[in-house]
Design a protein around this motif. Structure first.
Motif, PDB file in Angstrom:
ATOM      1  N   LYS A   1      20.832  -3.420 -64.185  1.00 57.60           N
ATOM      2  CA  LYS A   1      21.395  -2.334 -64.970  1.00 57.60           C
ATOM      3  C   LYS A   1      22.902  -2.265 -64.769  1.00 57.60           C
ATOM      4  CE  LYS A   1      20.520   2.538 -66.036  1.00 57.60           C
ATOM      5  NZ  LYS A   1      19.712   3.730 -65.686  1.00 57.60           N
ATOM      6  N   PHE A   2      23.629  -1.978 -65.856  1.00 59.22           N
ATOM      7  CA  PHE A   2      25.085  -1.858 -65.782  1.00 59.22           C
ATOM      8  C   PHE A   2      25.537  -0.724 -66.690  1.00 59.22           C
ATOM      9  CE2 PHE A   2      23.969  -4.976 -69.014  1.00 59.22           C
ATOM     10  CZ  PHE A   2      24.701  -4.568 -70.112  1.00 59.22           C
ATOM     11  N   ASP A   3      26.739  -0.261 -66.474  1.00 52.38           N
ATOM     12  CA  ASP A   3      27.278   0.846 -67.262  1.00 52.38           C
ATOM     13  C   ASP A   3      27.770   0.352 -68.618  1.00 52.38           C
ATOM     14  OD1 ASP A   3      26.823   2.725 -65.268  1.00 52.38           O
ATOM     15  OD2 ASP A   3      28.760   2.354 -64.308  1.00 52.38           O
ATOM     16  N   ILE A   4      27.510   1.149 -69.636  1.00 57.28           N
ATOM     17  CA  ILE A   4      28.016   0.858 -70.973  1.00 57.28           C
ATOM     18  C   ILE A   4      28.984   1.976 -71.330  1.00 57.28           C
ATOM     19  CG2 ILE A   4      27.407   0.558 -73.399  1.00 57.28           C
ATOM     20  CD1 ILE A   4      24.716  -0.473 -72.494  1.00 57.28           C
ATOM     21  N   ASP A   5      30.274   1.694 -71.185  1.00 56.63           N
ATOM     22  CA  ASP A   5      31.285   2.737 -71.397  1.00 56.63           C
ATOM     23  C   ASP A   5      31.865   2.645 -72.803  1.00 56.63           C
ATOM     24  OD1 ASP A   5      33.009   0.568 -71.336  1.00 56.63           O
ATOM     25  OD2 ASP A   5      33.605   0.904 -69.253  1.00 56.63           O
ATOM     26  N   SER A   6      32.844   3.483 -73.073  1.00 56.48           N
ATOM     27  CA  SER A   6      33.430   3.561 -74.415  1.00 56.48           C
ATOM     28  C   SER A   6      34.173   2.287 -74.795  1.00 56.48           C
ATOM     29  CB  SER A   6      34.387   4.760 -74.492  1.00 56.48           C
ATOM     30  OG  SER A   6      35.409   4.645 -73.502  1.00 56.48           O
ATOM     31  N   ASN A   7      34.504   1.449 -73.811  1.00 55.12           N
ATOM     32  CA  ASN A   7      35.240   0.215 -74.077  1.00 55.12           C
ATOM     33  C   ASN A   7      34.326  -0.996 -74.217  1.00 55.12           C
ATOM     34  OD1 ASN A   7      37.827  -1.165 -74.328  1.00 55.12           O
ATOM     35  ND2 ASN A   7      37.340  -2.103 -72.341  1.00 55.12           N
ATOM     36  N   PHE A   8      33.026  -0.770 -74.093  1.00 54.99           N
ATOM     37  CA  PHE A   8      32.087  -1.896 -74.029  1.00 54.99           C
ATOM     38  C   PHE A   8      32.172  -2.780 -75.273  1.00 54.99           C
ATOM     39  CE2 PHE A   8      27.790  -3.741 -74.559  1.00 54.99           C
ATOM     40  CZ  PHE A   8      27.685  -4.407 -73.352  1.00 54.99           C
ATOM     41  N   ALA A   9      32.224  -2.178 -76.450  1.00 60.48           N
ATOM     42  CA  ALA A   9      32.226  -2.956 -77.690  1.00 60.48           C
ATOM     43  C   ALA A   9      33.522  -3.740 -77.882  1.00 60.48           C
ATOM     44  CB  ALA A   9      31.991  -2.039 -78.891  1.00 60.48           C
ATOM     45  N   ASN A  10      34.561  -3.388 -77.145  1.00 58.33           N
ATOM     46  CA  ASN A  10      35.837  -4.086 -77.276  1.00 58.33           C
ATOM     47  C   ASN A  10      35.945  -5.312 -76.376  1.00 58.33           C
ATOM     48  OD1 ASN A  10      36.822  -2.125 -79.120  1.00 58.33           O
ATOM     49  ND2 ASN A  10      37.380  -0.784 -77.405  1.00 58.33           N
ATOM     50  N   GLN A  11      34.964  -5.515 -75.519  1.00 61.05           N
ATOM     51  CA  GLN A  11      35.002  -6.661 -74.607  1.00 61.05           C
ATOM     52  C   GLN A  11      34.705  -7.945 -75.379  1.00 61.05           C
ATOM     53  OE1 GLN A  11      32.552  -5.984 -71.106  1.00 61.05           O
ATOM     54  NE2 GLN A  11      33.003  -3.793 -71.125  1.00 61.05           N
ATOM     55  N   SER A  12      35.535  -8.937 -75.180  1.00 58.60           N
ATOM     56  CA  SER A  12      35.425 -10.181 -75.954  1.00 58.60           C
ATOM     57  C   SER A  12      34.281 -11.076 -75.497  1.00 58.60           C
ATOM     58  CB  SER A  12      36.739 -10.960 -75.870  1.00 58.60           C
ATOM     59  OG  SER A  12      37.030 -11.302 -74.516  1.00 58.60           O
ATOM     60  N   ASN A  13      33.671 -10.750 -74.347  1.00 57.20           N
ATOM     61  CA  ASN A  13      32.630 -11.630 -73.808  1.00 57.20           C
ATOM     62  C   ASN A  13      31.211 -11.115 -74.067  1.00 57.20           C
ATOM     63  OD1 ASN A  13      32.680  -9.446 -72.061  1.00 57.20           O
ATOM     64  ND2 ASN A  13      32.309 -10.680 -70.222  1.00 57.20           N
ATOM     65  N   ILE A  14      31.051 -10.155 -74.968  1.00 58.40           N
ATOM     66  CA  ILE A  14      29.716  -9.624 -75.255  1.00 58.40           C
ATOM     67  C   ILE A  14      29.067 -10.388 -76.410  1.00 58.40           C
ATOM     68  CG2 ILE A  14      28.362  -7.596 -75.854  1.00 58.40           C
ATOM     69  CD1 ILE A  14      29.747  -7.464 -73.124  1.00 58.40           C
ATOM     70  N   LEU A  15      29.736 -10.416 -77.560  1.00 57.48           N
ATOM     71  CA  LEU A  15      29.251 -11.108 -78.754  1.00 57.48           C
ATOM     72  C   LEU A  15      30.427 -11.763 -79.468  1.00 57.48           C
ATOM     73  CD1 LEU A  15      26.731  -8.746 -80.631  1.00 57.48           C
ATOM     74  CD2 LEU A  15      26.195 -10.867 -79.438  1.00 57.48           C
ATOM     75  N   PRO A  16      30.183 -12.838 -80.221  1.00 62.25           N
ATOM     76  CA  PRO A  16      31.247 -13.373 -81.075  1.00 62.25           C
ATOM     77  C   PRO A  16      31.744 -12.303 -82.045  1.00 62.25           C
ATOM     78  CG  PRO A  16      29.398 -14.903 -80.949  1.00 62.25           C
ATOM     79  CD  PRO A  16      28.951 -13.646 -80.283  1.00 62.25           C
TER      80      PRO A  16
ATOM     81  N   SER B   1      21.700   2.615 -76.458  1.00 64.25           N
ATOM     82  CA  SER B   1      21.403   1.528 -75.520  1.00 64.25           C
ATOM     83  C   SER B   1      20.221   1.915 -74.657  1.00 64.25           C
ATOM     84  CB  SER B   1      22.629   1.218 -74.641  1.00 64.25           C
ATOM     85  OG  SER B   1      22.951   2.334 -73.810  1.00 64.25           O
ATOM     86  N   GLU B   2      19.608   0.902 -74.040  1.00 65.13           N
ATOM     87  CA  GLU B   2      18.426   1.136 -73.207  1.00 65.13           C
ATOM     88  C   GLU B   2      18.323   0.039 -72.158  1.00 65.13           C
ATOM     89  OE1 GLU B   2      15.069   3.203 -71.938  1.00 65.13           O
ATOM     90  OE2 GLU B   2      16.260   3.760 -73.698  1.00 65.13           O
ATOM     91  N   PHE B   3      17.931   0.422 -70.949  1.00 64.89           N
ATOM     92  CA  PHE B   3      17.669  -0.534 -69.874  1.00 64.89           C
ATOM     93  C   PHE B   3      16.172  -0.613 -69.631  1.00 64.89           C
ATOM     94  CE2 PHE B   3      16.809  -1.240 -65.318  1.00 64.89           C
ATOM     95  CZ  PHE B   3      17.310  -2.527 -65.193  1.00 64.89           C
TER      96      PHE B   3
ATOM     97  N   TYR C   1      10.621 -11.486 -61.781  1.00 71.39           N
ATOM     98  CA  TYR C   1      10.776 -10.954 -63.135  1.00 71.39           C
ATOM     99  C   TYR C   1      12.250 -10.680 -63.384  1.00 71.39           C
ATOM    100  CZ  TYR C   1      11.365  -6.309 -61.004  1.00 71.39           C
ATOM    101  OH  TYR C   1      11.822  -5.235 -60.272  1.00 71.39           O
ATOM    102  N   ASN C   2      12.598 -10.426 -64.637  1.00 71.34           N
ATOM    103  CA  ASN C   2      13.970 -10.010 -64.905  1.00 71.34           C
ATOM    104  C   ASN C   2      14.001  -8.750 -65.756  1.00 71.34           C
ATOM    105  OD1 ASN C   2      13.550 -10.934 -67.554  1.00 71.34           O
ATOM    106  ND2 ASN C   2      14.500 -12.920 -67.135  1.00 71.34           N
ATOM    107  N   SER C   3      15.181  -8.182 -65.868  1.00 71.43           N
ATOM    108  CA  SER C   3      15.378  -6.917 -66.581  1.00 71.43           C
ATOM    109  C   SER C   3      16.237  -7.148 -67.813  1.00 71.43           C
ATOM    110  CB  SER C   3      16.033  -5.879 -65.658  1.00 71.43           C
ATOM    111  OG  SER C   3      15.238  -5.668 -64.503  1.00 71.43           O
ATOM    112  N   LEU C   4      16.256  -6.152 -68.707  1.00 68.43           N
ATOM    113  CA  LEU C   4      16.902  -6.313 -70.005  1.00 68.43           C
ATOM    114  C   LEU C   4      17.645  -5.046 -70.408  1.00 68.43           C
ATOM    115  CD1 LEU C   4      17.110  -7.920 -72.792  1.00 68.43           C
ATOM    116  CD2 LEU C   4      15.051  -6.635 -73.459  1.00 68.43           C
ATOM    117  N   THR C   5      18.827  -5.230 -70.957  1.00 70.88           N
ATOM    118  CA  THR C   5      19.556  -4.142 -71.600  1.00 70.88           C
ATOM    119  C   THR C   5      19.722  -4.484 -73.077  1.00 70.88           C
ATOM    120  OG1 THR C   5      20.771  -3.538 -69.600  1.00 70.88           O
ATOM    121  CG2 THR C   5      21.728  -2.862 -71.700  1.00 70.88           C
ATOM    122  N   THR C   6      19.387  -3.540 -73.941  1.00 70.75           N
ATOM    123  CA  THR C   6      19.631  -3.727 -75.370  1.00 70.75           C
ATOM    124  C   THR C   6      20.669  -2.700 -75.833  1.00 70.75           C
ATOM    125  OG1 THR C   6      17.881  -2.226 -76.128  1.00 70.75           O
ATOM    126  CG2 THR C   6      17.263  -4.516 -75.711  1.00 70.75           C
ATOM    127  N   VAL C   7      21.455  -3.088 -76.812  1.00 70.22           N
ATOM    128  CA  VAL C   7      22.508  -2.224 -77.344  1.00 70.22           C
ATOM    129  C   VAL C   7      22.424  -2.236 -78.870  1.00 70.22           C
ATOM    130  CG1 VAL C   7      24.983  -1.783 -77.490  1.00 70.22           C
ATOM    131  CG2 VAL C   7      24.003  -2.707 -75.375  1.00 70.22           C
TER     132      VAL C   7
END
Length: 415
Positions: free
Chosen positions: A329-344, A355-357, A272-278
């Motif tokens: 599961k991974f950490d979602i810190d204050s810089n998460f939205a600034n990462q260029s590899n999350i979404l266009p 967020s939720e795991f 199975y796999n796991s999911l994080t939503t933001v």
């Protein structure tokens, strides 16, 4: 008859409600403090959020639709025609990809059409990666099908079987694909969930709460031990029942009940796999789901909650969506939205609202799946008064309506 239902998700609640309405004494055990399982909703600063991924209502089974609307009336739902898109090479291409080739660059469209016309020659492969190329042709597989499925499964596609796709993946004919090209019309045809319902207010939790009404549900109840004593089932050493209906994920069962070593080994081999939503605020859009096949971005999909109901977002002329990322599961810190590899960047992801795991998100139908699950079910079929139910209880990748249908079929066995 005293019956315990383990898990207050869609499957468990459907079975419990139907049994309760037939006059059985039913108690539901739920490890969380609210019902719903994967089909939950919460509000964060008045933004609607389905934290375990969006759950919409649609079914070709009239029995399911009639039952849901009898409990949570149809006037409480918004009817929506799906407007799904694929973010491909910097543009929004209509879903499904293979019926929207008229929206691609000419050279890409020609490659896809030619390869699709030449596809499905020779024996049908029994692994998912080769099957994608065999069924859709090399270009459609390489452009979209393989990269997207690599992201959503995070498991080697060549080690997955193909039988699970019945009713899950759109499989248009070559004639339909040619028609969409000639007519320059990407309109969906006979695709699963091309239309659906979603509660106007309160999210999918509104339906869950309606099903839960008048049920005896014990919240914050972790199942530590299940034993069969004197022809009755005992939960946590104190509570006795004639029968148990378990929606608990199968990997948990060897930890809480005695099982033969061979059965435990079959269970340990399940994948199975796991999911994080933001959750994030975004520009207003009528897109319901956006698929992102490119490996440049960690997120594989965005579900736009604000396209499901006008009551999803508190800010006028704005929208909200939940991006999805498969994996541990991974950490979602204050810089998460600034990462260029999350979404266009075009999608407007600038701030994390919530967020939720989810540990158990999707069943992976690997090459050992059939052998494992058939052996597990064969064992439990002979266990007196112990029934398996639900996506994780039966280890089957089914949508909400089919989980309800399975619960209905199970309850029919109780006279």
């Amino acid at each position: 008859m005293d019956i315990a239902v383990l898990g207050a998700g869609v499957s468990g609640l459907t079975a419990a409600r139907l049994l309760h309405d037939k006059g059985f004494n039913v108690t539901v055990y739920e490890k969380n403090n609210t019902p719903g399982g994967l089909a939950r909703t919460r509000f964060t600063n008045n933004y609607l959020y389905d934290p375990h991924g969006g759950h919409i209502l649609n079914s070709k089974h009239r029995e399911v639709m009639d039952w849901v609307f009898s409990i949570y009336p149809k006037e409480n739902w918004q009817y929506t025609v799906r407007n799904a898109k694929i973010f491909f090479n910097g543009r929004y291409v209509s879903y499904p990809f293979e019926l929207s080739l008229c929206e691609l660059d000419t050279s890409d469209a020609i490659n896809c059409v030619y390869d699709f016309m030449m596809s499905q020659n020779g024996p049908e492969p029994d692994n998912f990666r080769d099957w994608l190329t065999w069924n859709f042709g090399k270009s459609i597989a390489d452009y979209y099908m393989i990269p997207y499925n690599e992201k959503i499964w995070a498991y080697p596609l060549e080690k997955m079987e193909t039988k699970w796709m019945q009713g899950k993946m759109p499989l248009p004919t070559k004639k339909e694909m040619l028609a969409s090209m000639m007519l320059k019309d990407p309109t969906e045809r006979k695709m699963p969930h091309s239309t659906f319902y979603y509660p106007l207010k309160g999210g999918i939790q509104s339906m869950i709460n309606a099903i839960s009404e008048n049920l005896s549900i014990l919240y914050d109840q972790k199942i530590e031990r299940i034993e069969y004593i004197n022809h009755r089932w005992c939960i946590n050493g104190t509570d006795f029942y004639d029968e148990i209906i378990s929606t608990i994920p199968l990997p948990v069962l060897p930890k809480i009940m005695d099982l033969p070593q061979e059965v435990s080994e079959y269970i340990r081999d399940l994948k199975y796999n796991s999911l994080t939503t933001v959750l994030f605020e975004c520009p207003e859009t009528d897109i319901t789901w956006l698929y992102i096949p490119s490996h440049e971005y960690r997120s594989h999909r965005v579900g736009y909650q604000s396209a499901l109901t006008p009551y999803a977002c508190p800010v006028k002329n704005r929208g909200c969506g939940a991006l999805e990322i498969i994996g541990p599961k991974f950490d979602i810190d204050s810089n998460f939205a600034n990462q260029s590899n999350i979404l266009p960047k075009e999608l407007g992801f600038e701030k994390v609202l919530d967020s939720e795991f989810t540990e158990y998100a999707y069943v992976i139908h690997d090459l050992n799946y059939r052998k494992n699950i058939e052996s597990i079910k064969a064992y439990f079929k002979d266990v007196p008064g112990f029934k398996l139910l639900g996506r994780w209880g039966t280890w089957n990748y089914k949508n909400m309506d089919l989980c309800m249908l399975d619960a209905m079929d199970l309850v029919k066995e109780y006279k």
